[in-house]
Design a protein around this motif. Structure first.
Motif, PDB file in Angstrom:
ATOM      1  N   LYS A  71      33.104  37.295  24.685  1.00  0.00           N
ATOM      2  CA  LYS A  71      34.126  36.976  23.387  1.00  0.00           C
ATOM      3  C   LYS A  71      35.715  37.966  23.822  1.00  0.00           C
ATOM      4  O   LYS A  71      35.567  38.107  24.626  1.00  0.00           O
ATOM      5  CB  LYS A  71      32.935  38.044  23.105  1.00  0.00           C
ATOM      6  N   ALA A  72      35.961  37.362  22.882  1.00  0.00           N
ATOM      7  CA  ALA A  72      37.908  38.442  23.650  1.00  0.00           C
ATOM      8  C   ALA A  72      37.635  39.280  23.526  1.00  0.00           C
ATOM      9  O   ALA A  72      36.676  40.661  22.716  1.00  0.00           O
ATOM     10  CB  ALA A  72      38.280  36.914  21.884  1.00  0.00           C
ATOM     11  N   LEU A  73      38.259  39.854  24.552  1.00  0.00           N
ATOM     12  CA  LEU A  73      38.955  41.743  24.092  1.00  0.00           C
ATOM     13  C   LEU A  73      39.504  42.039  22.118  1.00  0.00           C
ATOM     14  O   LEU A  73      39.718  41.302  21.085  1.00  0.00           O
ATOM     15  CB  LEU A  73      40.165  41.822  24.291  1.00  0.00           C
ATOM     16  N   SER A  74      38.349  43.039  21.837  1.00  0.00           N
ATOM     17  CA  SER A  74      38.316  43.837  20.867  1.00  0.00           C
ATOM     18  C   SER A  74      38.953  44.811  20.959  1.00  0.00           C
ATOM     19  O   SER A  74      40.269  44.931  19.904  1.00  0.00           O
ATOM     20  CB  SER A  74      37.316  43.798  20.173  1.00  0.00           C
ATOM     21  N   GLY A  75      39.165  45.503  22.038  1.00  0.00           N
ATOM     22  CA  GLY A  75      39.578  47.258  21.972  1.00  0.00           C
ATOM     23  C   GLY A  75      38.712  47.668  21.706  1.00  0.00           C
ATOM     24  O   GLY A  75      38.503  48.642  21.048  1.00  0.00           O
ATOM     25  N   LYS A  76      37.395  47.524  20.338  1.00  0.00           N
ATOM     26  CA  LYS A  76      36.302  48.551  19.739  1.00  0.00           C
ATOM     27  C   LYS A  76      35.394  48.155  20.248  1.00  0.00           C
ATOM     28  O   LYS A  76      34.024  47.391  20.385  1.00  0.00           O
ATOM     29  CB  LYS A  76      36.894  48.106  18.530  1.00  0.00           C
ATOM     30  N   TYR A  77      34.858  49.211  20.744  1.00  0.00           N
ATOM     31  CA  TYR A  77      33.548  49.690  20.917  1.00  0.00           C
ATOM     32  C   TYR A  77      33.079  50.884  21.353  1.00  0.00           C
ATOM     33  O   TYR A  77      33.463  52.137  20.838  1.00  0.00           O
ATOM     34  CB  TYR A  77      33.116  48.956  22.553  1.00  0.00           C
ATOM     35  N   ARG A  78      31.675  51.090  21.235  1.00  0.00           N
ATOM     36  CA  ARG A  78      31.297  52.486  21.282  1.00  0.00           C
ATOM     37  C   ARG A  78      30.683  53.402  23.256  1.00  0.00           C
ATOM     38  O   ARG A  78      30.430  52.355  23.902  1.00  0.00           O
ATOM     39  CB  ARG A  78      29.765  53.243  20.656  1.00  0.00           C
ATOM     40  N   THR A  79      31.100  54.139  23.360  1.00  0.00           N
ATOM     41  CA  THR A  79      31.276  54.636  24.534  1.00  0.00           C
ATOM     42  C   THR A  79      30.519  56.482  23.836  1.00  0.00           C
ATOM     43  O   THR A  79      30.653  56.790  23.525  1.00  0.00           O
ATOM     44  CB  THR A  79      32.484  54.982  24.563  1.00  0.00           C
ATOM     45  N   SER A  80      29.682  56.503  25.806  1.00  0.00           N
ATOM     46  CA  SER A  80      28.687  57.688  25.864  1.00  0.00           C
ATOM     47  C   SER A  80      29.755  57.624  27.376  1.00  0.00           C
ATOM     48  O   SER A  80      28.589  57.595  28.050  1.00  0.00           O
ATOM     49  CB  SER A  80      27.473  57.322  25.404  1.00  0.00           C
ATOM     50  N   VAL A  81      29.719  59.273  27.287  1.00  0.00           N
ATOM     51  CA  VAL A  81      30.253  59.968  28.747  1.00  0.00           C
ATOM     52  C   VAL A  81      29.110  60.937  29.037  1.00  0.00           C
ATOM     53  O   VAL A  81      28.642  61.299  27.985  1.00  0.00           O
ATOM     54  CB  VAL A  81      31.701  60.901  28.298  1.00  0.00           C
ATOM     55  N   GLY A  82      28.625  59.770  29.797  1.00  0.00           N
ATOM     56  CA  GLY A  82      27.267  61.082  30.689  1.00  0.00           C
ATOM     57  C   GLY A  82      26.477  60.170  30.388  1.00  0.00           C
ATOM     58  O   GLY A  82      25.247  60.867  30.656  1.00  0.00           O
ATOM     59  N   GLY A  83      25.958  59.245  28.989  1.00  0.00           N
ATOM     60  CA  GLY A  83      24.521  58.851  28.484  1.00  0.00           C
ATOM     61  C   GLY A  83      24.888  57.605  28.584  1.00  0.00           C
ATOM     62  O   GLY A  83      25.788  56.636  29.442  1.00  0.00           O
ATOM     63  N   THR A  84      23.976  56.510  27.454  1.00  0.00           N
ATOM     64  CA  THR A  84      23.650  55.517  26.961  1.00  0.00           C
ATOM     65  C   THR A  84      24.102  55.290  25.603  1.00  0.00           C
ATOM     66  O   THR A  84      23.480  55.707  25.631  1.00  0.00           O
ATOM     67  CB  THR A  84      22.121  54.797  27.635  1.00  0.00           C
ATOM     68  N   VAL A  85      24.673  53.993  25.379  1.00  0.00           N
ATOM     69  CA  VAL A  85      25.003  53.646  24.667  1.00  0.00           C
ATOM     70  C   VAL A  85      23.274  53.512  22.889  1.00  0.00           C
ATOM     71  O   VAL A  85      22.806  52.652  23.472  1.00  0.00           O
ATOM     72  CB  VAL A  85      25.907  52.638  23.769  1.00  0.00           C
ATOM     73  N   PRO A  86      23.233  53.684  22.099  1.00  0.00           N
ATOM     74  CA  PRO A  86      22.050  53.570  21.157  1.00  0.00           C
ATOM     75  C   PRO A  86      22.292  52.454  20.877  1.00  0.00           C
ATOM     76  O   PRO A  86      23.273  52.133  20.424  1.00  0.00           O
ATOM     77  CB  PRO A  86      21.770  54.873  20.700  1.00  0.00           C
ATOM     78  N   ALA A  87      20.788  51.949  20.915  1.00  0.00           N
ATOM     79  CA  ALA A  87      20.857  50.773  20.300  1.00  0.00           C
ATOM     80  C   ALA A  87      22.301  49.373  20.300  1.00  0.00           C
ATOM     81  O   ALA A  87      22.568  49.022  19.783  1.00  0.00           O
ATOM     82  CB  ALA A  87      20.792  50.468  18.832  1.00  0.00           C
ATOM     83  N   GLY A  88      22.513  49.551  22.091  1.00  0.00           N
ATOM     84  CA  GLY A  88      23.526  48.912  22.662  1.00  0.00           C
ATOM     85  C   GLY A  88      23.131  47.904  22.902  1.00  0.00           C
ATOM     86  O   GLY A  88      22.517  48.011  24.275  1.00  0.00           O
ATOM     87  N   TYR A  89      23.484  46.503  22.593  1.00  0.00           N
ATOM     88  CA  TYR A  89      22.721  45.060  22.917  1.00  0.00           C
ATOM     89  C   TYR A  89      23.990  44.468  23.717  1.00  0.00           C
ATOM     90  O   TYR A  89      23.822  44.058  25.111  1.00  0.00           O
ATOM     91  CB  TYR A  89      22.212  44.772  22.167  1.00  0.00           C
ATOM     92  N   THR A  90      24.977  44.518  23.937  1.00  0.00           N
ATOM     93  CA  THR A  90      26.309  43.421  24.228  1.00  0.00           C
ATOM     94  C   THR A  90      27.637  43.833  24.119  1.00  0.00           C
ATOM     95  O   THR A  90      27.855  45.181  23.612  1.00  0.00           O
ATOM     96  CB  THR A  90      26.056  42.080  23.353  1.00  0.00           C
ATOM     97  N   ILE A  91      28.389  43.841  24.990  1.00  0.00           N
ATOM     98  CA  ILE A  91      30.117  43.850  24.969  1.00  0.00           C
ATOM     99  C   ILE A  91      30.050  43.056  25.498  1.00  0.00           C
ATOM    100  O   ILE A  91      29.902  42.518  26.578  1.00  0.00           O
ATOM    101  CB  ILE A  91      30.033  45.360  26.046  1.00  0.00           C
ATOM    102  N   ALA A  92      31.895  42.641  25.963  1.00  0.00           N
ATOM    103  CA  ALA A  92      32.148  41.246  26.066  1.00  0.00           C
ATOM    104  C   ALA A  92      32.726  42.133  27.148  1.00  0.00           C
ATOM    105  O   ALA A  92      32.866  43.335  27.979  1.00  0.00           O
ATOM    106  CB  ALA A  92      33.084  41.487  24.813  1.00  0.00           C
ATOM    107  N   ARG A  93      32.791  41.475  28.432  1.00  0.00           N
ATOM    108  CA  ARG A  93      33.713  41.273  29.737  1.00  0.00           C
ATOM    109  C   ARG A  93      35.259  42.138  29.702  1.00  0.00           C
ATOM    110  O   ARG A  93      35.463  43.176  30.930  1.00  0.00           O
ATOM    111  CB  ARG A  93      33.777  39.921  31.421  1.00  0.00           C
TER     112      ARG A  93
END
Length: 210
Positions: free
Chosen positions: A163-185
């Motif tokens: 998918k195209a760049l959105s610039g909108k996503y969740r991050t977790s420094v030192g962890g894993t994003v819960p219920a995070g299934y996909t992300i665009a390259r």
């Protein structure tokens, strides 16, 4: 900023190159000697492979940061990341370049404590089992990075999309994003570039997902 990109012909690395150029950075792309890769405004360094550090030295010497998008293209790719990253790290040590950002994968990270029962007990164990060899290789890669003398950041995305760049996503420094299934390259590349100048992400693994 002078940035060297490994894996520049791949999905994530290609986006890193384009976004870095758009941001006004001076970009060096490391590609195989046989590659026809040619992007306007990019210095291209051709190497026989990533199995030895010596051919990589000119590509990283004097740079402010190095970003690696090197990794398996499929679950059956086998060990790719650890050997290549070991050579890159050796080249960084020889040249004194400290800032290093690399891509790994979400299943390497910890399971979030608030993750759903289904994900904790079924989905994540299944994913880790299907691509066991790939994740074993990424664990080796991460171990080498975290024990290096670089100022490192490891970015751990889940399933990648085009998918195209959105610039909108969740991050977790030192962890894993819960219920995070996909992300665009493209968004993984966006985070990797942002991490270069973010001191909060130094010596941290960062989970990312929508």
């Amino acid at each position: 900023m002078r940035i060297t990109v490994f894996g520049a012909t791949g999905g994530i690395g290609g986006h890193v190159v384009q976004q870095a150029l758009q941001a006004g950075h001076e970009v060096t792309a490391v590609v195989r000697a046989s590659s026809s890769y040619d992007v306007k405004g990019v210095e291209v360094v051709r190497v026989p492979g990533l199995t030895e550090a010596e051919p990589l030295i000119d590509a990283v010497d004097g740079r402010d940061a190095v970003i690696s998008g090197v990794g398996p293209r499929t679950a059956k790719s086998g060990p790719v990341a650890s050997g290549s990253t070991r050579s890159i790290l050796a080249a960084l040590t020889k040249t004194g370049v400290r800032r290093f950002v690399a891509v790994s994968a979400a299943p390497i990270g910890p399971t979030p404590p608030d993750e759903s029962f289904l994900n904790r007990r079924l989905l994540l164990p299944m994913i880790r089992s299907i691509a066991a060899d790939v994740y074993a290789d990424l664990r080796l890669m991460e171990a080498d990075i975290t024990s290096s003398d670089t100022d490192w950041t490891i970015v751990r995305p889940p399933k990648l999309t085009n998918k195209a760049l959105s610039g909108k996503y969740r991050t977790s420094v030192g962890g894993t994003v819960p219920a995070g299934y996909t992300i665009a390259r493209a968004d993984v590349a966006h985070l990797m570039l942002a991490a270069v100048s973010d001191p909060k992400m130094i010596d941290q693994a960062v989970g990312v997902a929508y």
